[in-house]
Design a protein around this motif. Structure first.
Motif, PDB file in Angstrom:
ATOM      1  N   ASN A 324       0.827  -1.203   0.000  1.00  0.00           N
ATOM      2  CA  ASN A 324       0.000   0.000   0.000  1.00  0.00           C
ATOM      3  C   ASN A 324       0.866   1.260   0.000  1.00  0.00           C
ATOM      4  OD1 ASN A 324      -2.488  -1.363   0.075  1.00  0.00           O
ATOM      5  ND2 ASN A 324      -2.341  -1.627   2.286  1.00  0.00           N
ATOM      6  N   GLU A 399     -13.741   7.370  10.659  1.00  0.00           N
ATOM      7  CA  GLU A 399     -13.323   8.083   9.456  1.00  0.00           C
ATOM      8  C   GLU A 399     -12.322   9.197   9.795  1.00  0.00           C
ATOM      9  OE1 GLU A 399     -17.383   7.527   6.743  1.00  0.00           O
ATOM     10  OE2 GLU A 399     -17.198   9.213   8.146  1.00  0.00           O
ATOM     11  N   ALA A 402      -8.942   7.738  10.677  1.00  0.00           N
ATOM     12  CA  ALA A 402      -8.202   7.325   9.482  1.00  0.00           C
ATOM     13  C   ALA A 402      -7.556   8.517   8.801  1.00  0.00           C
ATOM     14  CB  ALA A 402      -9.141   6.603   8.517  1.00  0.00           C
ATOM     15  N   SER A 424     -10.712  -7.430  14.151  1.00  0.00           N
ATOM     16  CA  SER A 424      -9.985  -7.768  12.934  1.00  0.00           C
ATOM     17  C   SER A 424     -10.962  -8.023  11.790  1.00  0.00           C
ATOM     18  CB  SER A 424      -9.124  -9.010  13.180  1.00  0.00           C
ATOM     19  OG  SER A 424      -8.442  -9.377  12.005  1.00  0.00           O
ATOM     20  N   GLN A 426     -12.499  -5.512  10.168  1.00  0.00           N
ATOM     21  CA  GLN A 426     -13.193  -4.256   9.924  1.00  0.00           C
ATOM     22  C   GLN A 426     -12.232  -3.267   9.270  1.00  0.00           C
ATOM     23  OE1 GLN A 426     -14.300  -3.889  14.086  1.00  0.00           O
ATOM     24  NE2 GLN A 426     -16.484  -4.115  13.576  1.00  0.00           N
ATOM     25  N   TRP A 427     -12.730  -2.430   8.373  1.00  0.00           N
ATOM     26  CA  TRP A 427     -11.846  -1.584   7.570  1.00  0.00           C
ATOM     27  C   TRP A 427     -10.999  -0.649   8.436  1.00  0.00           C
ATOM     28  CZ3 TRP A 427     -11.654   3.653   7.697  1.00  0.00           C
ATOM     29  CH2 TRP A 427     -12.762   4.345   8.202  1.00  0.00           C
ATOM     30  N   TYR A 428     -11.485  -0.279   9.600  1.00  0.00           N
ATOM     31  CA  TYR A 428     -10.780   0.669  10.454  1.00  0.00           C
ATOM     32  C   TYR A 428      -9.946  -0.014  11.538  1.00  0.00           C
ATOM     33  CZ  TYR A 428     -15.262  -0.322  12.736  1.00  0.00           C
ATOM     34  OH  TYR A 428     -16.363  -0.958  13.253  1.00  0.00           O
ATOM     35  N   TYR A 429      -9.857  -1.350  11.533  1.00  0.00           N
ATOM     36  CA  TYR A 429      -9.141  -2.067  12.584  1.00  0.00           C
ATOM     37  C   TYR A 429      -7.673  -1.637  12.671  1.00  0.00           C
ATOM     38  CZ  TYR A 429      -6.866  -5.951  15.029  1.00  0.00           C
ATOM     39  OH  TYR A 429      -6.097  -6.695  15.890  1.00  0.00           O
ATOM     40  N   GLU A 430      -6.978  -1.636  11.533  1.00  0.00           N
ATOM     41  CA  GLU A 430      -5.555  -1.285  11.546  1.00  0.00           C
ATOM     42  C   GLU A 430      -5.365   0.190  11.889  1.00  0.00           C
ATOM     43  OE1 GLU A 430      -2.238  -0.934   8.120  1.00  0.00           O
ATOM     44  OE2 GLU A 430      -2.899  -2.995   8.515  1.00  0.00           O
ATOM     45  N   THR A 431      -6.228   1.048  11.354  1.00  0.00           N
ATOM     46  CA  THR A 431      -6.120   2.483  11.625  1.00  0.00           C
ATOM     47  C   THR A 431      -6.256   2.787  13.112  1.00  0.00           C
ATOM     48  OG1 THR A 431      -6.900   3.200   9.449  1.00  0.00           O
ATOM     49  CG2 THR A 431      -7.276   4.693  11.286  1.00  0.00           C
ATOM     50  N   ASN A 452     -18.380   4.004  14.786  1.00  0.00           N
ATOM     51  CA  ASN A 452     -19.367   4.459  13.818  1.00  0.00           C
ATOM     52  C   ASN A 452     -20.224   5.617  14.317  1.00  0.00           C
ATOM     53  OD1 ASN A 452     -18.692   2.517  11.768  1.00  0.00           O
ATOM     54  ND2 ASN A 452     -19.661   0.960  13.060  1.00  0.00           N
TER      55      ASN A 452
END
Length: 545
Positions: A324, A399, A402, A424, A426-431, A452
């Motif tokens: 990425n 959001e 991120a 783990s 979920q799109w925001y897990y690493e952020t 959310n």
């Protein structure tokens, strides 16, 4: 001790292997084995007092591990290419031996002519092993450093070593915070700076800054930006700092990696070849990467003259291990007729500079159009679709987190997040994991982040306050100063007591300016507002032009 009586408190001086057995009155036994070793490794194949050789050399060492011009080296290896070399051997106890030598093997002339290009010849004429002129606080010094150059695997490698005793004596005559400039302008593919543990301690104690300069870029590093206690802990040895060898490296990235990077940036234009900035520490046969700093470290990359230096849509990027592209804080600088991208990061990596232009159909008449285009072009924010930004859409906690993480150039995850509602997959897990690791977000009593939920302006100001600390901004503010900063806003009483300091800092640095004399702390922040305040944060922290 080794079978002989031993009194508590006695001191053991002699080198050797020891086993201490302690038995109490109840017959309980504790046994510990240890070694005292103060002897440096022995190098064979080189003659003491001789540094120039004309025949191939078979070099060995009696213990430990070694590097030759920064590359792993095995005992008994035959060195056959002409060049200047630095051999560093370190044993398990951290004792080290460093040898520098020049190999000049005469090559018969060919009827077709000989190549002087080191990239096409396995053997080159050695560059004279002269002292490297460095600068300390702008004053040139000729006898404190040396450079050795050799061609390895078709690449030109320059290794710089510092005379630790001479430099330490010279620094003793200077005030605190000296700047040591090390220029290496010989078109090397790889530049290595070797520092021993004693010198690192001196630099750290004096708050010294080292600047390594090459034709393509530079690396500005303060020793006190590395957590040396953590480094010592990773080696598991209290004397690691005193005996380790630090290697600071600037390397041109192979062409195959450049192609991969160019293919990953889409419509953006690659303005500079990628450069790998790296630091390693070696001790006791173990080498570790020093990849996380206590505060932002500055690097520069030269922008070719063909680039439009007036284009604001230029940013530094790095590529993560999973491929990425991640933006890093970048500002532009012009000096001596050249344009530089100054990149700020809390980690080491491969960095490059891109030019990118991005806009959206639904922002053309919006008040935040300019900032949205700037921040989107720098890859910090993204559209809802390729052509739509939806600037007035309310933003969620996940959001905004991120956006903030990308604005600050954070991309390494040390450990999973502790929030029970961030999982783990979920799109925001690493952020969120990254943000928690850097102290931008902290778990509450119920250990939930509610990713959310809509984000209020007050919550955004609190997050920005934490980002200011991470960016090295002065975040000390008294209650009276906070009250003064907030007094011009009619609704400042709506701020939660715990958020007042952060809100005051946002006002002080011009990140939050309010609307018609109000902070509206309980209003939900929009995507446009979030974008604008992130740009203001980077400018206030001097992490962006």
């Amino acid at each position: 001790m080794n079978g002989d009586p031993f009194a508590s408190g006695a001191t053991v001086f002699a080198e050797g292997d020891y086993t201490l057995v302690v038995t109490d009155e109840a017959g309980n036994v504790t046994m510990i084995s240890f070694t005292i070793d103060r002897t440096n490794p022995i190098i064979t194949g080189l003659t003491v007092g001789i540094s120039n050789y004309t025949s191939p050399l078979t070099i060995g060492f009696n213990e430990g591990t070694a590097t030759l011009n920064g590359q792993p080296f095995t005992t008994g290896t035959r060195v056959i290419s002409s060049g200047n070399y630095t051999l560093v051997v370190i044993d398990e106890a951290g004792n080290q031996t460093i040898a520098t030598f020049t190999l000049n093997i005469s090559t018969p002339e060919s009827g077709s002519g000989s190549s002087s290009d080191p990239s096409t010849s396995s053997s080159t004429s050695p560059i004279p092993s002269l002292g490297l002129e460095i600068e300390i606080n702008g004053v040139k010094q000729k006898d404190l450093a040396k450079e050795t150059t050799a061609v390895m695997n078709g690449k030109k490698v320059t290794t710089v070593t510092i005379d630790e005793k001479k430099l330490s004596r010279y620094l003793d005559s200077l005030p605190d915070k000296p700047v040591i400039n090390i220029p290496v302008h010989n078109d090397s593919d790889r530049v290595l700076l070797l520092l021993n543990g004693q010198l690192i301690t001196t630099l750290n104690d004096r708050n010294a800054v080292i600047l390594i300069q090459t034709e393509l870029g530079s690396y500005l590093l303060a020793a006190n930006r590395i957590d040396w206690s953590l480094v010592t802990k990773r080696f598991g040895s209290e004397d690691a700092l005193r005996n380790m060898v630090i290697q600071v490296e600037i390397t041109n990235v192979p062409e195959s990696d450049i192609v991969q990077l160019a293919n990953s940036i889409g419509k953006a234009r690659l303005l500079s070849p990628p450069i790998d900035f790296n630091i390693t520490a070696a001790h006791g046969g173990k080498t570790i990467e020093l990849n996380k700093f206590l505060s932002y470290v500055e690097r520069t990359i030269v922008i070719p003259n063909s680039a439009d230096d007036h284009n604001k849509n230029i940013t530094g990027i790095t590529m993560t291990k999973d491929g990425n592209i991640v933006p890093v804080p970048t500002r532009m600088m012009r000096e001596n007729g050249k344009t530089f991208a100054v990149i700020y990061s809390l980690t080491n990596s491969v960095y490059a500079v891109i030019e990118n232009d991005k806009t959206f159909a639904d922002i053309q008449n919006h008040w935040a159009k300019y900032d949205i285009e700037q921040v989107a072009s720098k890859l910090i924010v993204q559209g809802v679709t390729e052509s739509s930004f939806q600037p007035n859409k309310q933003i969620t906690r996940a959001e905004f987190t991120a956006m903030l993480v990308r604005a600050l150039g954070l991309h390494t995850v040390d450990q999973p997040t502790s929030f029970t509602d961030v999982n783990s997959g979920q799109w925001y897990y690493e952020t969120v994991s990254i943000a928690e690791g850097y102290g931008l977000v902290t778990a509450s009593n119920n250990s939930q982040y509610t990713p959310n939920e809509k984000l209020s302006r007050e919550e955004a100001m609190v997050l920005l306050g934490k980002a200011m600390r991470l960016a090295g901004m002065d975040t000390a503010i008294s209650d009276s100063e906070a009250a003064q900063q907030l007094s011009t806003f009619k609704d400042h009483h709506l701020l939660d007591l715990s958020a007042r300091a952060a809100a005051a800092l946002n006002v002080k640095y011009g990140i939050i300016i309010g609307n018609q004399g109000q902070l509206t702390p309980n209003n939900v922040i929009t995507r446009a507002e979030a974008t604008v305040i992130l740009q203001r944060l980077l400018e206030a922290a001097k992490l962006s032009s």
